[in-house]
Design an enzyme around this catalytic site. Structure first.
Site, PDB file in Angstrom:
ATOM      1  N   ASP A  71       0.819  -1.213   0.000  1.00 41.66           N
ATOM      2  CA  ASP A  71       0.000   0.000   0.000  1.00 41.66           C
ATOM      3  C   ASP A  71       0.848   1.257   0.000  1.00 41.66           C
ATOM      4  OD1 ASP A  71       0.542  -0.971   2.780  1.00 41.66           O
ATOM      5  OD2 ASP A  71      -0.357   0.957   3.316  1.00 41.66           O
ATOM      6  N   GLU A 133      -0.194  -0.892   5.728  1.00 44.17           N
ATOM      7  CA  GLU A 133       0.869  -0.447   6.633  1.00 44.17           C
ATOM      8  C   GLU A 133       0.752   1.042   6.921  1.00 44.17           C
ATOM      9  OE1 GLU A 133       4.834   1.242   7.767  1.00 44.17           O
ATOM     10  OE2 GLU A 133       3.579   1.696   6.023  1.00 44.17           O
TER      11      GLU A 133
END
Length: 374
Positions: A71, A133
């Site tokens: 991400d 994250e």
């Protein structure tokens, strides 16, 4: 496909944290399967996001995990000079959201797979790619919980966050929370008939300011800047109009803790002050937003020595940003940070990585593979 072609594909996926990620995870799965890796997709409880774990070599003996997140943060800033989800090269610089944080590391790891897979590994190399994250390390705990079913206990975990290709032994832990105070609306001419949530929030905010100041007096850990734990109020919001008694106010807080200090405990005095307002008729909501522990790998750890040999530089003691490495260490695995790029380029318009950084990272991973084949 070389490292630059792989990075081009990865940047092209707008894998913003908190959004579905089947497209990027599926592409990586197909790429790795084609190279002979054993790949497992690990859907998270959200139902539309997944972690990915892959193994090259024998899974039943201890090896090394290369850890990264798929991400990225959003790219809505107007200052971008090119499309953020289209890789643009200008000399040594490759621009695009996530090039440094941290699709550059993913690309280097994936580019190294054919070389590693072509060797007779006696110890495995694993790839552990997580989701979300950037919104508090929400995905990787689900992956870590499955590791005992996926591989033998690893000798170490290399988290490829941008560190200039120099290994890092430590970082602070973090906890973030949102406190919401609900009062009672009314006309501002009759404050006696309402409950002003913004006024009430001043108690919680005051506690946050007091705690922030108290933390500057220690305890200390000299490897960090600053050398003490910290707390800050980051966002406050409430009210509708100047002539309406505000019936709601929210405050977002974060604490960053040196190793040995529980970051969530630093927020406890603010929580207690806020909850005490219930005696005055206010409703209080406390919602944890994210948390991860500090990282503190001993200087004499074998993983530190290995990364020193692979990079040619002694590891740094600590960095100021946080990573998933603390979660791996808390789960009982030695973990260290080492990846391409500079954290100062992340989370801003025209994020970029250098071509030389990518190739240096790929060489390091291939050298690790050679160690696992020895």
């Amino acid at each position: 496909m070389d490292v630059f072609g792989i990075l081009d594909r990865l940047v092209g996926f707008p894998s913003v944290a908190g959004k579905p990620n089947d497209d990027i995870a599926g592409w990586i799965e197909a790429y790795l399967a084609e190279k002979g890796a054993k790949v497992t997709l690990l859907p998270g409880p959200e139902g539309d996001r997944t972690n990915l774990f892959a193994t090259i070599g024998p899974a039943d003996v201890p090896g090394y995990i290369l850890s990264g997140h798929m991400d990225v943060v959003p790219a809505g800033e107007p200052q971008w000079t090119s499309a953020p989800f289209t890789l643009r090269r200008d000399g040594e610089r490759l621009y695009g959201r996530g090039t440094t944080d941290m699709k550059g590391f993913l690309a280097a790891a994936l580019a190294a797979v054919p070389h590693i897979a072509g060797q007779r590994l006696t110890r495995p190399i694993h790839l552990a790619f997580s989701y979300d994250e950037e919104v508090g390390c929400r995905g990787v705990p689900h992956l870590i919980a499955r590791l005992s079913h996926l591989c033998a206990k690893p000798l170490g975990v290399i988290v490829g966050e941008p560190s200039g290709m120099r290994a890092v032994l430590g970082h602070k832990g973090k906890a973030a929370a949102r406190v919401t105070i609900k009062g009672r609306a009314g006309h501002s001419s009759r404050p006696d008939l309402g409950l002003n949530a913004i006024h009430a929030m001043s108690d919680a905010l005051g506690a946050a300011v007091s705690e922030a100041e108290r933390l500057t007096h220690g305890p200390f850990d000299p490897v960090f800047e600053p050398a003490y734990s910290s707390l800050q109020a980051g966002v406050i919001a409430g009210g509708q109009s100047v002539n309406i008694i505000p019936d709601s106010c929210t405050l977002d807080l974060e604490a960053r803790a040196i190793p040995g200090v529980d970051p969530a405990s630093l927020l406890a005095p603010v929580k207690a002050r806020a909850e005490a307002l219930a005696a005055g008729g206010f409703r209080i909501e406390w919602a944890p937003m994210s948390a991860y522990p500090a990282l503190s790998l001993p200087q004499d750890a074998s993983l530190a020595a290995l990364l020193g040999e692979l990079t040619g530089e002694a590891p740094l003691a600590a960095v100021s940003y946080g990573t998933e490495a603390g979660l791996y260490q808390a789960a009982g695995f030695d973990a260290i940070i080492c990846g391409p790029g500079d954290i100062a380029r992340a989370h801003k318009p025209d994020e970029y990585i250098l071509a030389s950084e990518l190739t240096a990272c790929q060489r390091m991973i291939e050298a690790l593979g050679a160690r696992c084949a020895a």
